[in-house]
Design a protein around this motif. Structure first.
Motif, short mmCIF file in Angstrom:
data_model
loop_
_atom_site.label_atom_id
_atom_site.label_comp_id
_atom_site.label_asym_id
_atom_site.label_seq_id
_atom_site.Cartn_x
_atom_site.Cartn_y
_atom_site.Cartn_z
N ASN A 69 37.75 53.70 32.58
CA ASN A 69 36.53 53.88 33.35
C ASN A 69 36.07 52.62 34.07
O ASN A 69 35.25 52.69 34.98
CB ASN A 69 35.40 54.33 32.41
CG ASN A 69 35.12 53.32 31.32
OD1 ASN A 69 35.97 53.07 30.46
ND2 ASN A 69 33.93 52.72 31.32
N ILE A 70 36.58 51.46 33.69
CA ILE A 70 36.01 50.22 34.22
C ILE A 70 37.11 49.22 34.55
O ILE A 70 38.16 49.21 33.90
CB ILE A 70 35.00 49.63 33.19
CG1 ILE A 70 34.11 48.55 33.82
CG2 ILE A 70 35.70 49.09 31.96
CD1 ILE A 70 32.89 48.21 32.98
N GLY A 71 36.85 48.40 35.57
CA GLY A 71 37.86 47.43 36.02
C GLY A 71 37.84 46.17 35.17
O GLY A 71 37.55 45.08 35.67
N ASP A 72 38.18 46.33 33.90
CA ASP A 72 38.17 45.21 32.95
C ASP A 72 39.62 44.91 32.56
O ASP A 72 40.15 45.47 31.61
CB ASP A 72 37.33 45.59 31.73
CG ASP A 72 37.08 44.42 30.80
OD1 ASP A 72 37.74 43.38 30.94
OD2 ASP A 72 36.22 44.56 29.90
N ALA A 73 40.25 44.02 33.33
CA ALA A 73 41.70 43.83 33.23
C ALA A 73 42.15 43.42 31.83
O ALA A 73 43.12 43.96 31.29
CB ALA A 73 42.15 42.78 34.25
N GLN A 74 41.47 42.45 31.22
CA GLN A 74 41.93 41.95 29.94
C GLN A 74 41.67 42.93 28.80
O GLN A 74 42.43 42.96 27.83
CB GLN A 74 41.32 40.57 29.68
CG GLN A 74 41.87 39.54 30.68
CD GLN A 74 41.33 38.14 30.47
OE1 GLN A 74 40.97 37.76 29.38
NE2 GLN A 74 41.27 37.37 31.55
N ALA A 75 40.63 43.74 28.93
CA ALA A 75 40.43 44.81 27.94
C ALA A 75 41.57 45.81 27.98
O ALA A 75 41.86 46.48 26.99
CB ALA A 75 39.10 45.52 28.19
N MET A 76 42.21 45.93 29.15
CA MET A 76 43.34 46.83 29.33
C MET A 76 44.67 46.16 29.01
O MET A 76 45.73 46.75 29.23
CB MET A 76 43.36 47.36 30.76
CG MET A 76 42.24 48.31 31.12
SD MET A 76 42.55 50.00 30.52
CE MET A 76 41.55 50.02 29.06
N GLY A 77 44.62 44.92 28.51
CA GLY A 77 45.85 44.28 28.06
C GLY A 77 46.43 43.21 28.95
O GLY A 77 47.48 42.64 28.64
#
Length: 496
Positions: A67-75
């Motif tokens: 849902n959100i553009g959070d690159a580091q949360a996505m790995g």
């Protein structure tokens, strides 16, 4: 008096005294604020994660928050050099360590020398560390082919959002039919609608053309402006380039047309350019509004007011949590700029760790530096993978009946259009939900995939979309896309 005081205390203890702050007595503008990216569907995703941790059986093993553009949360792995510089600034004793390259040490020492008390723990001036503002100005000059940038026109900020809100706050005035109107793209990034609601300004929607890959049409700007002038005073025009949530990259010709329109109609321009490093499609190229404006020459270059925004949260860095960004203002009235400085000073200063990372983003290792090769390799790997994910997302969605996805030319999202059966639309209405919210909630409950309904960003009446980030790792992205497409087919069968 003592008895009365005691009586009031007893009333309070019995819960008889009404609270000072209630939903009815609070600021009504705040109640009108909505922010879909972290809205109800995300709250439900958090609840599902908690239920999974408690051992509750679900038809999935994890919630994928797309849902959100959070690159580091996505790995995404942080780029090494910026983190090395930040570590050295936070803990200067490491400057003696052999584990850090010399160029990282030189940059850290230079930054610390510019900080109060040579410490990152000191406040900076409200506009940001002067040396970093100067580095930002040099970056803008390089990016724009030598067009000068004045550090005094650059204000560092707590991410780009903070700077956008500051500029909007300066623009908003009036009551009734004289209230400020601000033209924003539909679909839009919900920061804009939320800020305008909070400031009691008028949101003026102009629609991007989905049939032409979400292009911006000046004729549509004229339509929106003409209708808005009946009930408000439009004073500003926002453009998001590359687009969020739509992923389009504006052509130079389009930007020139927008600048001419803003100039003719006396509109202040806000250029949200936080995805300027995220351009993937062949033939697409990022053109900054500042560069195009200056190259257009008089009368535009000397008179058109512009604020352009950038951030460390996107691009290849993905350092969302450190909250670093800047705004450059062009042709802003000198007295207004002083007022902007005053407004910034109320918040003291942007976080200094974010300022450090911004400095690295705008002045990365040079080819002669020992960290250059690794930095370039890591940067290019991130951007190449994002380009591959953008292509894959478009391809998989367009193979699915009932889903149509425009090319993801840039940014970090796809915004596919989904066909929903009439019975599904009717059921959503019975539940008091927007049809695409109903679809996205069912998707979340049955697959664990969290995306944001298009209604949270705005869309043409009778069309339905969702925004999904392309950030999940490649090994998770393809199965996610296929699972989502399969769910849509199942959902369509169920309500046909």
């Amino acid at each position: 008096m003592a008895l009365r005081a005691g009586e009031h205390s007893q009333e309070a203890a019995n819960g008889l005294k009404e609270k000072v702050l209630t939903l009815d007595s609070m600021n009504p503008c705040v109640r009108r604020v909505e922010y879909a990216v972290r809205g109800p569907i995300v709250q439900r995703a958090l609840e599902l994660e908690q239920e999974l941790r408690q051992g509750v059986k679900k038809p999935f093993t994890e919630v994928i928050r797309a849902n959100i553009g959070d690159a580091q949360a996505m790995g995404q792995i942080p780029i090494t050099f910026p983190r090395q510089v930040l570590a050295l600034c936070v803990h200067p004793d490491l400057l003696n360590s052999p584990d850090f390259p010399e160029d990282a040490k030189r940059k850290a020492e230079r930054i610390l020398q510019a900080c109060g008390g040579h410490s990152l723990g000191a406040y900076s001036i409200s506009a940001g560390v002067q040396m970093i503002r100067e580095d930002v100005a040099r970056y803008i000059e390089r990016r724009d082919g030598g067009i000068p940038a004045d550090p005094n026109n650059i204000f560092l900020s707590t991410g780009a959002s903070d700077a956008i809100v500051t500029v909007l706050k300066l623009l908003v005035t009036g009551e009734g039919r004289t209230r400020t109107g601000v033209l924003i793209p539909i679909p839009q990034y919900p920061l804009y609608s939320a800020a305008l609601a909070e400031f009691n300004a008028v949101q003026v929607d102009y629609y991007l053309d989905e049939e032409r890959a979400w292009s911006l049409d000046v004729a549509e700007l004229r339509r929106a402006l003409g209708q808005a002038r009946d009930h408000c005073r439009p004073r500003a025009l926002c453009v998001i380039n590359p687009g969020n949530p739509t992923g389009q990259v504006q052509t130079r010709e389009c930007i020139e047309d927008v600048i001419r329109f803003a100039f003719e109609e006396r509109l202040f321009l806000l250029a949200d350019e936080v995805y300027q490093d995220n351009v993937y499609a062949k033939g697409s190229q990022f053109h900054s509004f500042k560069k195009v404006l200056m190259e257009m020459g008089p009368p535009y270059a000397a008179r058109q007011e512009l604020a352009s925004f950038h951030s460390i949260s996107k691009g290849y860095l993905g350092e969302c949590g450190f909250r670093g960004g800047y705004v450059e203002v062009v042709n802003m009235d000198a007295a207004v700029k002083q007022q902007m400085q005053k407004l910034r000073s109320v918040r003291l200063c942007p976080p200094t760790p974010g300022q450090v990372l911004l400095d690295v983003a705008v002045s990365p290792p040079a080819p002669s530096d020992p960290s250059f090769a690794q930095f370039q390799a890591e940067r290019q790997a991130v951007l190449a993978e994002l380009a591959a994910k953008a292509k894959l997302t478009e391809q998989v969605f367009n193979e699915a009946p009932g889903i149509r996805c425009n090319p993801v030319q840039g940014a970090m999202y796809s915004f596919p259009r989904v066909q929903l059966p009439p019975r599904a639309v009717q059921r959503a209405q019975e539940l008091g939900l927007a049809p695409d919210m109903f679809f996205c909630l069912r998707l979340l409950e049955e697959t664990g995939i969290c995306v944001v309904p298009g209604s949270g960003f705005g869309q043409r009446e009778g069309t339905y979309h969702f925004r999904m980030t392309i950030l999940p790792p490649m090994e998770k992205l393809r199965p996610l896309l296929e699972k989502l497409s399969q769910f849509h087919a199942k959902f369509t069968r169920e309500y046909s």
